[in-house]
Design an enzyme around this catalytic site. Structure first.
Site, PDB file in Angstrom:
ATOM      1  N   ILE A  19      -0.323   7.507  18.527  1.00 55.54           N
ATOM      2  CA  ILE A  19      -0.461   6.139  18.384  1.00 55.54           C
ATOM      3  C   ILE A  19       1.397   5.664  17.460  1.00 55.54           C
ATOM      4  O   ILE A  19       1.725   4.922  17.839  1.00 55.54           O
ATOM      5  CB  ILE A  19      -1.739   6.002  17.282  1.00 55.54           C
ATOM      6  CG1 ILE A  19      -2.879   5.781  17.969  1.00 55.54           C
ATOM      7  CG2 ILE A  19      -1.573   4.663  16.254  1.00 55.54           C
ATOM      8  CD1 ILE A  19      -4.520   5.635  17.417  1.00 55.54           C
TER       9      ILE A  19
ATOM     10  N   LYS B 137      10.205   2.976  -0.230  1.00 51.65           N
ATOM     11  CA  LYS B 137       9.351   1.512  -0.694  1.00 51.65           C
ATOM     12  C   LYS B 137       8.645   1.445  -2.158  1.00 51.65           C
ATOM     13  O   LYS B 137       8.081   2.154  -2.013  1.00 51.65           O
ATOM     14  CB  LYS B 137       7.783   1.838   0.283  1.00 51.65           C
ATOM     15  CG  LYS B 137       6.414   0.904   0.300  1.00 51.65           C
ATOM     16  CD  LYS B 137       5.827   1.443   1.617  1.00 51.65           C
ATOM     17  CE  LYS B 137       4.927   0.099   1.234  1.00 51.65           C
ATOM     18  NZ  LYS B 137       3.399   0.456   2.350  1.00 51.65           N
TER      19      LYS B 137
ATOM     20  N   THR C  51      -2.947   2.611   4.024  1.00 49.31           N
ATOM     21  CA  THR C  51      -3.806   3.275   3.147  1.00 49.31           C
ATOM     22  C   THR C  51      -4.360   4.719   4.288  1.00 49.31           C
ATOM     23  O   THR C  51      -4.507   5.747   4.374  1.00 49.31           O
ATOM     24  CB  THR C  51      -5.147   3.445   3.083  1.00 49.31           C
ATOM     25  OG1 THR C  51      -5.504   2.712   4.550  1.00 49.31           O
ATOM     26  CG2 THR C  51      -5.163   2.062   1.726  1.00 49.31           C
TER      27      THR C  51
END
Length: 545
Positions: free
Chosen positions: A86, A119, A385
């Site tokens: 994915i 981040k 998550t």
């Protein structure tokens, strides 16, 4: 006085199993004969087979090959090149730093290989009301620690315009909005010690990076598609898998990383799935990439739409974009149109469409099969998550790995831990949707008024009454995370801790403004995020945006 700074660390306890010996003693003989229990030998775990590659598979293989002795445990990963990954989980949480360090990954090398950026948090736009924005930071608000949490001091004076929003008292938030970055320090007297960081990276490159790392440490990769599964007649345990070319791969313990399909955990073992769609109705996503046109920002953005939200994840060489939405409240065509209309530049790829059912497997470890990644469950990517849930499953598998398949205690403990992690992440995600004032669509009217789990309702009630965040030892999101969402989405406590009134109001106001100014000055002194990337981990193949 405001509390002194204090870093928090959440340590998980490791569990070890001990070998069992059986012995026989013969009367009249001076020696005692020790023999290994034959059942133990037959049930020993030496061969671990990972079915499926991608991020979950190669994180598992890399951890096992790096953290366990090769002479005791071997790991074989089976994957088919024809089955793509994915690869849209590009945003992470700070815990991945510990994982990479534990398995021996060099940070700069990893960031160059995956075109990664730093981040400092996640920005949420339009969640409580249209026009609102706040950042969930990877760090503390104000000086952390002390008997009274900082937000109680802020709450007392929040009506004062000069005090400003609580985000002004978080260095990662201020630095993120100014597109600046610096490595945190260990000196607790410095404001630079009050935050951590995660990564935004190309997920399609992370798995190949881990594959090289794992194979260098003894992991074996086998190419092939699984066509059948063989099980032991007596125990029902999985004995082997058969590939399309006829090869048979035996194993003692199998790790299912086959994605949503759940090839072993569900198709073979029929473990069952617990759906949470009534709480988290988004069940579809569309992803696309484009070129970045603005500053290289050290944060991910989640912008609420009429039936879900859009993500923006800036990497060195491109921007990842997506639209997560509920098929019950929005058509696929409409969702795709919203995504494409909001891109900052022309798309670089075709759109990738996904469907999912938010929830978890009823048992993450069933029989001699452990489900990790999408095969074990999926909680939509709102708080990044997915990779954390892979990491916590892999880590606990390594820590709890028994010597034999007679391991009810270890298996039960693993399932308890994973269940707790999923439930607590679920509640945190629901909070984002439920704590809204939006009435502009059927979707927001539903999530605002829907029944929520008691475990979350109790947390919200406590915070509204006393400004207190429910604490737990085992679970992902700690007090600053809950505070960011509560306060960012206008959930304000009716009262603050009365001990705050022990400090004279003028002195408290002075200390708050000093803290705010110190954070602002420190953020200004940081290097730009782009300059830091260029000097530390500039991608070898791509130029930063």
């Amino acid at each position: 006085m405001l509390p002194s700074r204090l870093q928090q660390r959440d340590n998980d306890a490791a569990c070890f199993s001990c070998p069992a010996l059986s012995f026989t003693a013969r009367l009249g003989e001076n020696n005692v004969k020790f023999t290994w229990n034959q059942k133990k030998l037959n049930n020993s775990i030496h061969k671990i087979v990972v079915v499926g590659g991608g991020t979950a598979g190669w994180m598992t293989a890399a951890a096992i090959s790096s953290m366990l002795p090769q002479e005791s445990v071997s790991v074989t990963l089976v994957e088919a090149e024809s089955i793509g990954i994915i690869g849209v989980g590009e945003a992470t949480l700070p815990h991945i730093r510990h994982f990479n360090q534990t398995i021996g990954v060099d940070e700069a090398e990893f960031m160059r290989a995956t075109s990664a950026t730093f981040k400092l948090g996640i920005e949420f736009v339009n969640w409580a009301r249209k026009g609102d924005a706040y950042i969930h930071p990877f760090g503390a608000f104000g000086p952390a620690g002390g008997d009274v949490a900082f937000h109680h001091y802020w709450r007392k004076l929040a009506h004062d315009p000069e005090i400003g929003p609580i985000g002004d008292y978080s260095l990662p938030i201020v630095a993120a909005y100014r597109a600046r970055f610096a490595m945190p320090v260990e000196d607790f007297a410095s404001v630079l010690s009050t935050y951590g960081y995660a990564y935004q990276f190309d997920a399609t490159q992370y798995a190949p990076f881990l594959r090289r790392h794992a194979e260098q440490r003894g992991a074996k990769r086998v190419e092939g598609k699984v066509t059948s599964v063989s099980r032991q007649a007596e125990s029902g345990n999985i004995q082997s898998i058969t590939l399309e070319n006829g090869d048979i791969i035996p194993g003692d313990l199998f790790v299912d990383c086959s994605g949503f399909r759940g090839l072993l955990i569900e198709e073979e073992l029929e473990t069952g799935y617990e759906s949470w769609k009534e709480f988290l109705p988004c069940d579809r996503a569309i992803a696309v990439q484009c070129k970045g046109t603005g500053p290289l920002l050290p944060y991910t953005t989640a912008t609420a739409e009429s039936a879900g939200w859009r993500w923006r994840i800036p990497l060195q060489h491109r921007v990842g974009n997506g639209h997560v939405y509920s098929g019950e409240f929005m058509s696929d065509d409409q969702a795709e149109r919203i995504l494409l209309e909001n891109l900052e530049s022309e798309p670089l790829t075709d759109t990738l469409k996904l469907r999912f059912n938010t929830g978890k497997r009823r048992k993450a470890w069933n029989s001699n099969c452990v489900a990790i990644g999408l095969s074990g469950g999926f909680l939509e990517p709102l708080e990044s998550t997915a990779i954390y849930l892979i990491q916590t499953a892999v880590t606990n598998l390594v820590e709890l790995l028994p010597e034999t398949l007679d391991c009810d205690a270890e298996r039960n403990e693993f399932n308890r831990i994973i269940d707790n992690e999923f439930i607590r992440v679920r509640d945190f995600l629901i909070l984002h949707y439920h704590a809204t004032e939006r009435t502009d669509s059927d979707f927001w009217n539903y999530v605002r008024t829907m029944p929520i789990p008691d475990s979350l309702a109790e947390k919200i009630e406590l915070f509204k009454a006393r400004g207190r965040v429910s604490k737990y030892r085992q679970g992902l999101f700690l007090e600053p995370s809950w505070l960011a969402v509560y306060l960012g989405q206008r959930v304000l406590p009716d009262a603050y801790d009365q001990r705050v009134d022990l400090a004279p109001t003028d002195e408290l106001r002075r200390l708050l403004l000093e803290t705010k100014n110190e954070i602002s000055r420190t953020a200004d002194s940081m290097e730009s995020h782009l300059d830091f990337i260029n000097s530390y981990c500039r991608s070898a193949e791509k130029n930063p945006v």
